[in-house]
Design an enzyme around this catalytic site. Structure first.
Site, mmCIF file in Angstrom:
data_model
loop_
_atom_site.group_PDB
_atom_site.id
_atom_site.type_symbol
_atom_site.label_atom_id
_atom_site.label_comp_id
_atom_site.label_asym_id
_atom_site.label_seq_id
_atom_site.Cartn_x
_atom_site.Cartn_y
_atom_site.Cartn_z
ATOM 1 C CE LYS A 114 -4.427 -1.616 1.499
ATOM 2 N NZ LYS A 114 -5.561 -1.535 2.409
ATOM 3 C CE LYS A 197 -9.207 -8.787 -2.198
ATOM 4 N NZ LYS A 197 -8.471 -8.691 -0.938
ATOM 5 C CE LYS A 200 -13.682 -1.579 -0.047
ATOM 6 N NZ LYS A 200 -14.570 -2.017 1.008
#
Ligand code: TRP
Length: 337
Positions: A114, A197, A200
Site C-alpha cells: 500500500k 482482485k 473498490k
C-alpha cells in the site's frame, strides 16, 4: 453449540461489492449458528490511507452495517457495531504500539504494497494498522477470525503480540486467535481482468465491479460486458487452467449457489458464454436483489440502523471493558478514581 468466538470487520471505504459479499459476509452469515459472533465496521482503519470525504465516511459506515444485516447477519444473535463506538479498540492499540517491534511491522506485506515507493508520505496510521487490527481481535478474546488470504499475516502478528504481552508481563490475558481462511473459491476477481482482485479501488472500469447496491439492470450489463475467451466452458476443473476469466465467473456462480466449482463445471460443460452469462445473471439478481432492496430500506431510515448499532456498541463496550481494565492494571497504570 458454540465452537468459539469470531470477530471480523470490513473497512467502510467505497461501496460494498460482490467480493465483500461472497468473500466475507456470506461466510459470516453461515458461521453465526456455530460461533458467538462480533462483526464490526472498522471505520478507524478507513482513514489510514487517503482522506475520505467525512460525509462519505458516515454514509459508507452505515452502508456496510446495512449490508451485513441485509445479507442475514442477525443483530439479535451477533454483536454488530462500529469500531469507533468502542474506544477500547484504540486504547488497546496504543498499548500494542508499545508491544509490537518495528521489525515485525516492517515485514508486513500489505504495508509494503500500500505504501509502495512513497513510504515517507504514508501515514503513521497505515504503518501501525496491524496493531489496531490485533486490538480489534484480542480485546474480545476471539478464537477464530475469518479473513481472506491477504490478511493471514496480520492474524499471525496478532498472535505474536498476544504472546509477547502475556510473556513479558507473566500473565495469560490474551487468547491466541486462529485465522479461518476463506477459500480461493470465494476470492472474487475483477470482471475485466481475471488476474486482479475485485476491488473498490479498481479505478479502472465501472464494469469491473458488481456492487451490492447495483440494480438488476446494472448487474446484467456488467456481466454481459465481463471479459471472456472464445472457447466453450470446459468439461472439467482442470480445463480452467490458463482461463482466469472463465474460472472467476464459474467461481462466482458456485459461491452464489453454495456449490463446489466441480459441481458447476459439470452443470455448464460445453455451454457458450452467452448461455452461461444469462444463467449467472439470473442467479446473481436472485441473490442480490432482496439484499439490495433491504439495504435501500435500511439506508432510507437510518434511525433503525443507528439504534441497532447503538445496541451492538453497548454490548461490545461491556464485553471489552473488563479485559482493558485488566491490561491497564497489569501494565501498572495508576487506577483512575
Ligand atoms: N484489515 C482487514 C481488511 O483489510 C479489516 C480488518 C480490520 C479486520 N480489523 C479486523 C478483519 C479484525 C478481521 C478482524 O480486510
Amino acid at each position: 453449540m458454540s465452537r468459539g468466538r469470531i470477530l471480523s470487520g470490513i473497512k467502510p471505504t467505497g461501496n460494498l461489492h460482490l467480493g465483500n459479499y461472497l468473500g466475507a459476509i456470506r461466510n459470516w452469515v453461515a458461521m453465526q449458528k456455530d460461533y458467538e459472533c462480533f462483526f464490526c465496521v472498522v471505520d478507524l482503519h478507513a482513514i489510514t490511507a487517503d482522506r475520505i470525504e467525512p460525509a462519505e465516511l458516515t454514509r459508507t459506515t452505515r452502508e456496510v452495517a446495512a449490508g451485513y444485516i441485509a445479507s442475514g447477519i442477525d443483530p439479535a444473535r451477533a454483536t454488530l457495531f462500529v469500531q469507533s463506538h468502542v474506544p477500547a479498540h484504540a486504547e488497546l492499540a496504543w498499548i500494542f504500539n508499545c508491544v509490537a517491534r518495528l521489525g515485525w511491522l516492517n515485514r508486513m506485506t500489505q504495508f509494503k504494497d500500500k505504501a509502495g515507493k512513497n513510504r515517507d508520505t504514508a501515514s503513521a496510521g497505515l504503518y501501525v494498522y496491524p496493531n489496531l487490527m490485533a486490538a480489534d481481535i484480542l480485546i474480545y478474546k476471539a478464537t477464530h477470525v475469518p479473513v481472506g488470504e491477504d490478511q493471514k499475516q496480520h492474524i499471525e502478528l496478532a498472535r505474536d503480540i498476544a504472546q509477547k504481552f502475556n510473556h513479558d508481563y507473566g500473565v495469560d490475558l490474551f487468547v491466541l486467535p486462529e485465522p479461518v481462511i476463506q477459500g480461493a473459491a470465494t476470492r472474487v476477481m475483477s470482471l475485466r481482468d481475471g488476474a486482479k482482485k475485485m476491488s473498490k479501488s479498481d479505478g479502472g472500469s465501472d464494469y469491473a465491479v458488481i456492487y451490492m447496491t447495483d440494480s438488476a439492470d446494472d448487474i446484467a450489463a456488467k456481466l454481459r460486458k465481463a471479459t471472456t475467451d472464445p472457447h466453450p466452458l470446459p468439461e472439467s476443473v482442470a480445463g480452467l487452467e490458463g482461463r482466469a476469466e472463465a474460472a472467476n465467473l464459474l467461481n462466482i456462480y458456485a459461491a452464489l449457489t453454495d456449490r463446489t466449482l466441480a459441481e458447476v463445471v459439470a452443470e455448464t460443460a460445453g455451454w457458450g458464454f452467452g448461455q452461461f452469462k444469462t444463467r449467472l445473471t439470473e442467479t446473481a439478481v436472485g441473490v442480490l436483489g432482496p439484499i439490495n432492496a433491504e439495504m435501500a430500506r435500511l439506508m432510507a431510515d437510518p434511525a433503525e440502523l443507528d439504534a441497532i448499532l447503538a445496541k451492538g456498541a453497548a454490548k461490545a463496550r461491556e464485553t471489552a471493558a473488563p479485559l482493558l481494565a485488566e491490561v491497564y492494571r497489569t501494565v501498572g497504570f495508576l487506577p483512575a478514581r
